[in-house]
Design an enzyme around this catalytic site. Structure first.
Site, short mmCIF file in Angstrom:
data_model
loop_
_atom_site.label_atom_id
_atom_site.label_comp_id
_atom_site.label_asym_id
_atom_site.label_seq_id
_atom_site.Cartn_x
_atom_site.Cartn_y
_atom_site.Cartn_z
CD GLU A 35 -30.64 -19.76 -11.75
OE1 GLU A 35 -30.59 -19.68 -13.00
OE2 GLU A 35 -29.74 -20.24 -11.05
NE ARG A 261 -31.22 -12.35 -23.54
CZ ARG A 261 -31.41 -13.17 -22.50
NH1 ARG A 261 -31.87 -14.38 -22.67
NH2 ARG A 261 -31.11 -12.78 -21.30
CE LYS A 271 -30.54 -13.73 -13.89
NZ LYS A 271 -31.56 -14.46 -13.13
P1 ATP Z 1 -29.49 -16.45 -16.50
O1 ATP Z 1 -28.34 -16.12 -17.36
O2 ATP Z 1 -29.17 -16.42 -15.05
O3 ATP Z 1 -30.34 -17.60 -16.94
P2 ATP Z 1 -31.75 -14.86 -17.23
O4 ATP Z 1 -31.63 -13.41 -17.53
O5 ATP Z 1 -32.23 -15.80 -18.24
O6 ATP Z 1 -30.33 -15.18 -16.68
P3 ATP Z 1 -33.83 -15.76 -15.47
O7 ATP Z 1 -33.96 -15.46 -14.03
O8 ATP Z 1 -33.71 -17.17 -15.87
O9 ATP Z 1 -32.57 -14.96 -15.93
O10 ATP Z 1 -34.97 -15.05 -16.28
C1 ATP Z 1 -36.32 -15.06 -15.91
C2 ATP Z 1 -37.19 -14.85 -17.10
O11 ATP Z 1 -36.89 -13.60 -17.71
C3 ATP Z 1 -37.00 -15.91 -18.15
O12 ATP Z 1 -38.28 -16.33 -18.57
C4 ATP Z 1 -36.27 -15.22 -19.24
O13 ATP Z 1 -36.63 -15.73 -20.49
C5 ATP Z 1 -36.70 -13.77 -19.10
N1 ATP Z 1 -35.66 -12.86 -19.55
C6 ATP Z 1 -34.39 -12.79 -19.11
N2 ATP Z 1 -33.69 -11.86 -19.79
C7 ATP Z 1 -34.53 -11.32 -20.68
C8 ATP Z 1 -34.41 -10.31 -21.69
N3 ATP Z 1 -33.27 -9.66 -21.90
N4 ATP Z 1 -35.51 -10.02 -22.43
C9 ATP Z 1 -36.66 -10.65 -22.22
N5 ATP Z 1 -36.84 -11.61 -21.30
C10 ATP Z 1 -35.80 -11.95 -20.54
#
Ligand code: ATP
Ligand code: MG
Length: 556
Positions: A35, A261, A271
């Site tokens: 996002e 994650r 974020k």
């Molecule tokens: P938000 O809280 O804004 O949803 P987010 O970290 O999930 O934050 P996204 O932009 O939705 O942000 O994440 C993009 C992709 O990265 C998603 O597929 C998510 O699963 C993956 N991702 C995010 N954080 C992690 C993490 N700590 N480890 C592994 N994958 C991650």
């Protein structure tokens, strides 16, 4: 076992089973769906490496897709930085760059299909009322009074929502599933809400925006994603992901798989918190070298290869764990050890005058650029009557096992000569401000003239030729292992490490470092890995960032 020959991770196992059983005709399609509401961090790197790595390993496709369904928090600045970071990490998406907002019309048409099938309705409960009627884990939710509207009425209302006739918060489109489902996500979830904010790509064309759960599976379907990989928090959403796809006719059905994650010690990864650190001025922007962001790590001197190596080593699993940040630092050390050019640099200079060395004379000594890679060749370093050594390489009153310089003691100046300390110069308060030494002309090149051994070899920089620089030493941004422990009542910012940045000015570097650029990893011998700061370094004020020290200084 070599790092390459490790057994399959659970997703690779699923893919290989699928290939055997002929699923999707053996095709693999993955995506990374950020996002655009922040900069990417090391957790995202794990997801990029996983998704891109699978596409590469199985000859499939890898898409970069912006999940830009919420106009209020999204900005083009984030889109640009994300594209740069994914490419830099080696996530080669070719021309497969997509935006969820590009599918808004198709999603809308499918929403109308849902309404016509009696699977969705326009609800007029406020957000609070929807929450209040959702029930509890043990008590079923209450049906919305608007649940049984006819498809015709719903269609007309939904079209008016789209036309902007209703204020925000007054209406939503909800899926008609089951208010008594043990899975909350299935209790008539919201599909669309009204948001009257301009979107970074579609402007004010839309004032209704799809919710993540409705949108995500459709995006995956449109892009023919075979393995939609997300983090474990979405496991409970999978039944909804599947339900939406099952209601629509003749579409491609992707599948969702969840992995744990990445969490790192001494780091926050949300974020929202990273944004707060930036906005609150706790760090110097998203690319502050102490941040766990990709751009911060890059600026600090991490290579893409070191981040990929880290991701490979930590693997992919289905259970939560927290990885020690030392593993990230070690990946950097292991990669930089192979690639970094060795140079001599004195961070806290102590002036040494060699009294028996002729005034005005200079000599050039050949120094090895990288003992790990002979092809990197050698360079010349200049020696002269006055040199700088590290303050820590001299002790007035040393303990027994101290092998560096002290009064009367002899050491080797790397590549140059043996020197012996004859006299110590101190200021009024007794601080050591300089040394007078002699050198042995027979020890040219640092070799022993008569078989006598010196215990210590120290680095140095010629005072005539040295270039000055500012060096920034970084430490952990937090001094607590788990700064955002949910059990902790204190705010994570209470654990910011006040000593996370130490700025050294007047450091002395060997002259060849004039040519260093942000693209060249450097090892300051005996100290650590360093990189020119891509933002603040100027010819008149050279700035180096420490990537990592040579050894883990925190290890016991
Ligand atoms: P938000 O809280 O804004 O949803 P987010 O970290 O999930 O934050 P996204 O932009 O939705 O942000 O994440 C993009 C992709 O990265 C998603 O597929 C998510 O699963 C993956 N991702 C995010 N954080 C992690 C993490 N700590 N480890 C592994 N994958 C991650
Ligand atoms: Mg997310």
């Amino acid at each position: 076992m070599s790092e390459e020959s490790r057994s399959l991770n659970f997703i690779e196992q699923i893919i290989e089973d699928g290939i055997k059983s002929g699923k999707n005709a053996g095709r693999v399609g993955t995506r990374f769906p950020p996002e655009p509401n922040g900069y990417l961090h090391i957790g995202h790197a794990k997801s990029i490496c996983l998704n891109f790595g699978l596409a590469q390993k199985y000859g499939g496709t890898f898409n970069l897709r912006f999940d830009d369904t919420n106009p209020s928090k999204e900005e083009t600045e984030y889109v640009d930085s994300i594209i740069e970071d994914v490419r830099w990490l080696g996530g080669d998406f070719g021309d497969r760059l997509f935006f969820a907002s590009g599918y808004f019309q198709q999603m809308y048409d499918w929403a109308e299909e849902m309404i016509r099938k009696g699977k969705a309705y326009v609800c007029e409960l406020s957000p609070d009322e929807i929450r209040e009627t959702r029930g509890t884990p043990t008590v079923a939710g209450k049906d919305s009074p608007y649940r049984n509207r006819s498809p015709e009425e719903n269609l007309a209302l939904f079209r008016r929502m789209k036309a902007g006739e209703f204020p925000e918060g007054t209406k939503t489109l909800r899926a008609k599933i089951d208010m008594a489902s043990p899975n909350f996500n299935l209790r008539d979830p919201i599909m669309y809400r009204i948001i009257k904010a301009p979107h970074h790509r579609t402007g004010d064309k839309w004032c209704i925006y799809p919710m993540y759960d409705w949108a995500h599976g459709l995006e995956d379907s449109i892009e023919q994603i075979t393995h939609s990989i997300c983090t474990l928090e979405f496991e409970d959403h999978r039944p909804l992901y599947d339900w939406y796809l099952q209601q629509l006719d003749g579409i491609f059905i992707p599948h969702q798989y969840e992995f744990a994650r990445l969490n790192l010690t001494y780091t926050v990864m949300s974020k929202r918190k990273l944004l707060e650190l930036v906005k609150g001025g706790y760090v110097n922007g998203w690319s502050d070298p102490r941040m766990p962001t990709i751009c911060g790590l890059r600026r600090r001197g991490y290579t893409a290869e070191s981040i990929r190596l880290f991701c490979k080593r930590i693997g992919v699993a289905k259970f939560y764990s927290t990885i020690d940040v030392v593993q990230l630092e070690n990946a950097a050390r292991d990669d930089l050890n192979k690639t970094a050019q060795r140079r001599m640099a004195v961070l806290r200079p102590l002036k040494v005058t060699i009294e028996n060395y002729p005034d005005g004379k200079t000599e050039e000594f050949e120094a090895v650029n990288n003992p790990e890679n002979v092809a990197d060749g050698t360079r010349m370093v200049t020696f002269s009557k006055t040199v700088y050594i590290e303050q820590t390489d001299f002790m007035l009153d040393p303990p027994k096992k101290y092998y560096r310089l002290s009064p009367g003691r002899e050491v080797r100046l790397r590549y140059a000569y043996y020197i012996t300390c004859k006299e110590v110069i101190t200021d009024a308060s007794g601080n050591v401000t300089g040394l007078i030494c002699t050198y042995d002309p027979e020890s040219r090149g640092g070799t022993s003239p008569d078989g006598r051994k010196v215990q210590g070899t120290i680095h140095w920089v010629s005072a005539d030729k040295a270039i000055e620089a500012e060096v920034r030493l970084y430490d952990r941004l937090f001094n607590k292992e788990n700064p955002d422990d949910p059990q902790d009542t204190k705010d994570y910012k209470e654990y910011l490490n006040p000593e996370s940045l130490e700025v050294l000015k007047g450091c002395k570097l060997e002259q060849s470092l004039k040519e260093a650029t942000p693209a060249t990893p450097i090892q300051f011998e005996r100290i650590g890995y360093f990189r020119i700061d891509s933002v603040d370094s100027k010819p008149e004020n050279i700035v180096f960032n420490r990537t990592v020290s040579l050894k883990d200084s925190w290890a016991k």
